[in-house]
Design a protein around this motif. Structure first.
Motif, PDB file in Angstrom:
ATOM      1  N   GLY A 289       0.871  -1.168  -0.060  1.00 12.81           N
ATOM      2  CA  GLY A 289       0.115   0.135  -0.150  1.00 12.81           C
ATOM      3  C   GLY A 289       0.905   1.227   0.257  1.00 12.81           C
ATOM      4  O   GLY A 289       2.131   1.081   0.599  1.00 12.81           O
ATOM      5  N   CYS A 290       0.118   2.551  -0.555  1.00  9.74           N
ATOM      6  CA  CYS A 290       1.443   3.228  -0.789  1.00  9.74           C
ATOM      7  C   CYS A 290       0.537   4.268   0.475  1.00  9.74           C
ATOM      8  O   CYS A 290       1.721   5.911   0.503  1.00  9.74           O
ATOM      9  CB  CYS A 290       0.845   4.346  -2.082  1.00  9.74           C
ATOM     10  N   GLY A 291      -0.231   3.980   0.906  1.00  7.99           N
ATOM     11  CA  GLY A 291      -0.466   4.319   1.867  1.00  7.99           C
ATOM     12  C   GLY A 291      -1.098   5.865   1.949  1.00  7.99           C
ATOM     13  O   GLY A 291      -1.189   6.556   2.246  1.00  7.99           O
ATOM     14  N   HIS A 292      -1.956   5.947   0.599  1.00  7.17           N
ATOM     15  CA  HIS A 292      -2.599   6.973   0.423  1.00  7.17           C
ATOM     16  C   HIS A 292      -3.803   6.535  -0.081  1.00  7.17           C
ATOM     17  O   HIS A 292      -5.183   7.185   0.595  1.00  7.17           O
ATOM     18  CB  HIS A 292      -2.195   8.223  -0.984  1.00  7.17           C
ATOM     19  N   GLY A 293      -4.303   5.727  -1.599  1.00 13.86           N
ATOM     20  CA  GLY A 293      -4.849   5.331  -1.930  1.00 13.86           C
ATOM     21  C   GLY A 293      -5.367   3.845  -1.190  1.00 13.86           C
ATOM     22  O   GLY A 293      -4.591   3.713  -0.788  1.00 13.86           O
ATOM     23  N   ASP A 294      -6.656   3.489  -1.974  1.00 10.65           N
ATOM     24  CA  ASP A 294      -6.978   2.252  -1.510  1.00 10.65           C
ATOM     25  C   ASP A 294      -5.676   1.211  -2.040  1.00 10.65           C
ATOM     26  O   ASP A 294      -5.532   1.016  -2.928  1.00 10.65           O
ATOM     27  CB  ASP A 294      -9.093   2.333  -1.542  1.00 10.65           C
ATOM     28  N   LEU A 296      -3.887  -2.333  -2.776  1.00  9.10           N
ATOM     29  CA  LEU A 296      -2.163  -2.434  -2.704  1.00  9.10           C
ATOM     30  C   LEU A 296      -1.591  -2.282  -4.077  1.00  9.10           C
ATOM     31  O   LEU A 296      -2.066  -3.100  -5.156  1.00  9.10           O
ATOM     32  CB  LEU A 296      -2.149  -3.363  -1.374  1.00  9.10           C
ATOM     33  N   HIS A 297      -0.306  -1.592  -4.308  1.00 10.88           N
ATOM     34  CA  HIS A 297      -0.129  -1.493  -5.823  1.00 10.88           C
ATOM     35  C   HIS A 297       0.725  -2.725  -5.946  1.00 10.88           C
ATOM     36  O   HIS A 297       1.412  -3.043  -4.847  1.00 10.88           O
ATOM     37  CB  HIS A 297       0.866  -0.304  -5.663  1.00 10.88           C
ATOM     38  N   ILE A 298       0.416  -3.728  -7.059  1.00  9.44           N
ATOM     39  CA  ILE A 298       1.395  -5.129  -7.036  1.00  9.44           C
ATOM     40  C   ILE A 298       2.846  -4.158  -8.008  1.00  9.44           C
ATOM     41  O   ILE A 298       2.650  -3.493  -7.882  1.00  9.44           O
ATOM     42  CB  ILE A 298       0.625  -5.677  -8.039  1.00  9.44           C
ATOM     43  N   ARG A 351      -6.929   4.847 -12.102  1.00 14.65           N
ATOM     44  CA  ARG A 351      -5.388   4.953 -11.246  1.00 14.65           C
ATOM     45  C   ARG A 351      -5.249   5.689  -9.387  1.00 14.65           C
ATOM     46  O   ARG A 351      -6.343   6.336  -9.507  1.00 14.65           O
ATOM     47  CB  ARG A 351      -5.087   5.804 -12.503  1.00 14.65           C
ATOM     48  N   CYS A 352      -4.626   5.323  -9.019  1.00 14.32           N
ATOM     49  CA  CYS A 352      -4.355   6.132  -7.422  1.00 14.32           C
ATOM     50  C   CYS A 352      -4.288   7.249  -7.861  1.00 14.32           C
ATOM     51  O   CYS A 352      -3.330   7.689  -8.368  1.00 14.32           O
ATOM     52  CB  CYS A 352      -3.406   5.208  -6.896  1.00 14.32           C
ATOM     53  N   ALA A 353      -4.389   7.818  -6.944  1.00  9.15           N
ATOM     54  CA  ALA A 353      -4.356   8.983  -5.870  1.00  9.15           C
ATOM     55  C   ALA A 353      -2.821   9.334  -6.105  1.00  9.15           C
ATOM     56  O   ALA A 353      -2.393  10.515  -5.655  1.00  9.15           O
ATOM     57  CB  ALA A 353      -5.989   9.543  -4.414  1.00  9.15           C
ATOM     58  N   CYS A 354      -2.516   8.393  -5.688  1.00  5.10           N
ATOM     59  CA  CYS A 354      -0.823   9.090  -5.077  1.00  5.10           C
ATOM     60  C   CYS A 354       0.008   9.117  -6.837  1.00  5.10           C
ATOM     61  O   CYS A 354       1.324   9.677  -6.550  1.00  5.10           O
ATOM     62  CB  CYS A 354      -0.042   7.577  -4.711  1.00  5.10           C
ATOM     63  N   GLY A 355      -1.108   8.861  -7.914  1.00  2.00           N
ATOM     64  CA  GLY A 355      -0.231   9.173  -9.236  1.00  2.00           C
ATOM     65  C   GLY A 355       0.985   7.699  -9.413  1.00  2.00           C
ATOM     66  O   GLY A 355       1.211   8.141 -11.286  1.00  2.00           O
TER      67      GLY A 355
HETATM   68 ZN   LIG Z   1      -1.354   4.818  -4.542  1.00  2.00          ZN
END
Ligand SMILES: [Zn+2]
Length: 462
Positions: A289-294, A296-298, A351-355
Motif C-alpha cells: 500500500g502507498c499510504g494514500h489510495g485504497d 495495495l500496488h502490485i 489510477r491511484c490518487a498517489c499518481g
Molecule cells: Zn497509490
C-alpha cells in the motif's frame, strides 16, 4: 587479510550492514520506478521475464522440463499461460531440480537451518529461510544477495517515497519492528531495515506475551512501526484504551491479512498512513500500500501476477479469481514461475490518487486455507471473523475447527454466551444446521512457535 571471527553473530552483522548499504543505494532507483508510465513498466517487465525464463531453462532442470516450446528470447507475459502451475509441494519435493546453483542443495539448506545459531549467510552470500508451514507444508527457501536487495526495496520504497514527499525523510526516526525476531523466518531481515541514515531500529519479537510487547514498544518510543498486522492492531487498541502512549507517524503491516477492525483501530489511535504489505517467503513481496489510495500496488516491475479460475484459466480484470499465480522476477537462485500463492485477489480499477501507475489489488482478506470444510459444506473464515473481529471487547482470537463446529479462544472480556450464539447463527448461514460452538476466555493465545504469527484459524487436518 581477513580476521577470523569467533562470533558468528558479529560476522553476520558485518555482512548484513554491507547488505543494507546496498539496499539504501538501490532504493534510489526503486523510488523513481513508482512514477514510471505503464509502457515503461511493461517494457522493463518483459525484459526481466525473458531473462528469468532463459536463466531458469539453462540452470534449472525442473523449469527446463516444463518450458516446452516457449522461446525465452521472445516470450511475453501472455506466454506464461502456456506453462504449468507450480505448487508448494513441488517446491519442497523437487528442491534440488529447481535450484539454479551448485552451491547449495536441499540437504545443504536444511543443514544451514539446523546449524545456524542466528541468521547467517552462506559462503556464496545466500540466506536460507523456512516458513512456518501454516498450510501444512513446511517450505525451505533460499534468497540470493541481489534478490534480497530487490525485495527489501519492494518492501520499503513506498514508505521512502511518502517520507520524501512529506519532507520528513531526514528527521531522526526510530522504527519498532514487531516480527518473528529470530530465525528461521524471513520477516526480521526483511523488515528490520533503516531506510535512511537518521533511522534506528529496534526488534521486538511479536510472539512474546503481549504485556511484554506493550512494555517494549512503550520503552522504544517509536516514530515508525512495522509488524504483523494482528500485533499492530492490538497495539492500536491498547493505545485507544490509554495503555500505550506513542505517536507513530507511519505504520507498516505485513505477514497476516490486515482486517478492517485492525485498520480502523490504527486510524483511530494514531491517524498515521498505513502501508499494508502482501508477501510470501516464496516470492518475497507481491504488493504494498502507498499510504494514500485504497488497496495495495502490485510490484509490477518485479512480480507478475496472474488471476485464474479453479481450472487455471485467466479471468478478466473485473471477474472473480479462484487463485493467484505469481512469478518472481528477482528470484534467480530458486525460481518461482507461475507459483500458486493460494490467495485470491481482486483488482482495483483506475489510477491511484498517489499518481503511480502500478496496478492495485484490494486488500487480501485471507487464504482459502483458512476455510473450514465439514463434509461437503464449506464455512469461510469470514463467518467467524465478522463476529469475533468486530467485538470491541475481544482483543485476540483463535478458531479451532472441531468435528461438529469449533472451539473458539478469545482474549478480553466479551459476553461469552452472546458471542457463541452470534457465531452459531453466522455459521448456520452456510447450511451448517446445528453447529457446536464453544467460546472460552483465555489469558493468552500461543503464537506459532517458529514464526510468531497468530494463527487465527486452525482447520481439522485431513
Ligand atoms: Zn497509490
Amino acid at each position: 587479510m581477513r580476521v577470523p571471527r569467533a562470533d558468528p553473530k558479529a560476522a553476520y552483522e558485518q555482512l548484513r550492514a554491507a547488505h543494507l548499504n546496498a539496499v539504501r543505494a538501490s532504493l534510489e532507483d526503486h523510488v523513481t520506478r513508482l512514477e514510471w508510465p505503464r509502457q515503461r513498466i511493461e517494457r522493463y517487465r518483459t525484459e526481466r521475464l525473458r531473462s528469468l525464463l532463459a536463466f531458469a531453462r539453462e540452470r534449472s532442470p525442473f523449469h527446463a522440463a516444463r518450458m516446452g516450446d516457449i522461446d525465452p528470447a521472445t516470450a511475453t507475459v501472455n506466454d506464461l499461460a502456456r506453462l504449468p502451475v507450480m505448487v508448494k509441494r513441488e517446491a519442497r519435493d523437487e528442491w534440488d531440480r529447481i535450484v539454479t546453483t551448485p552451491d547449495i542443495d536441499g540437504a545443504g539448506a536444511e543443514r544451514v537451518l539446523a546449524q545456524q545459531g542466528w541468521f547467517s549467510y552462506t559462503s556464496t552470500r545466500l540466506q536460507v529461510f523456512s516458513s512456518g508451514g501454516s498450510s501444512g507444508v513446511r517450505g525451505v527457501y533460499v534468497w540470493d544477495w541481489a534478490q534480497f536487495v530487490t525485495l527489501a526495496c519492494l518492501a520499503w520504497r513506498w514508505q521512502t517515497r511518502a517520507e520524501r514527499v512529506s519532507g520528513s525523510d531526514g528527521r531522526p526516526a526510530r522504527l519498532a519492528v514487531l516480527e518473528a525476531g529470530e530465525p528461521p523466518h524471513a520477516s526480521t531481515p526483511l523488515f528490520d531495515i533503516a531506510t535512511g541514515p537518521s533511522m534506528q531500529t529496534v526488534v521486538i519479537p511479536a510472539a512474546a506475551p503481549f504485556d511484554q510487547v506493550l512494555r517494549a514498544v512503550a520503552d522504544a518510543r517509536p516514530t515508525h512501526l512495522v509488524g504483523y498486522a494482528s500485533v499492530i492492531g492490538r497495539l492500536a487498541r491498547a493505545a485507544i484504551a490509554g495503555e500505550l502512549a506513542i505517536r507513530p507517524v507511519r505504520v507498516s503491516t505485513n505477514s497476516e491479512p490486515l482486517s478492517e477492525e485492525d485498520r480502523d483501530a490504527i486510524n483511530t489511535a494514531w491517524g498515521a498512513p498505513v502501508h499494508n504489505l502482501w508477501g510470501s517467503t516464496e516470492i518475497g513481496v507481491q504488493a504494498v500500500g502507498c499510504g494514500h489510495g485504497d488497496g495495495l500496488h502490485i510490484c509490477e516491475d518485479e512480480v507478475i501476477l496472474e488471476r485464474v479460475d479453479a481450472a487455471g484459466r485467466a479471468v478478466a480484470p473485473d471477474e472473480p479469481a479462484a487463485r493467484t499465480l505469481a512469478t518472481g522476477l528477482s528470484g534467480l537462485t530458486f525460481p518461482f514461475i507461475r507459483y500458486d500463492l493460494g490467495d485470491e485477489v481482486t483488482l482495483l480499477p483506475g489510477r491511484c490518487a498517489c499518481g503511480s501507475s502500478m496496478q492495485r489489488v484490494a486488500g487480501v482478506v485471507g487464504r482459502h486455507d483458512d476455510d473450514f470444510r465439514y463434509g461437503d459444506r464449506m464455512v469461510p473464515a469470514s463467518a467467524f471473523r465478522h463476529v469475533l473481529g468486530t467485538d470491541p471487547l475481544i482483543s485476540e482470537y483463535q478458531v479451532r475447527q472441531t468435528e461438529g463446529g469449533a472451539d473458539v479462544l478469545v482474549v478480553g472480556s466479551p459476553d461469552v454466551p452472546a458471542v457463541a450464539s452470534a457465531l452459531a447463527s453466522s455459521v448456520r448461514q452456510y447450511g451448517f444446521v446445528n453447529p457446536d460452538i464453544s467460546v472460552s476466555v483465555v489469558e493468552q493465545i500461543p503464537r506459532h512457535a517458529s514464526t510468531g504469527k497468530l494463527m487465527r484459524f486452525i482447520a481439522l487436518s485431513g
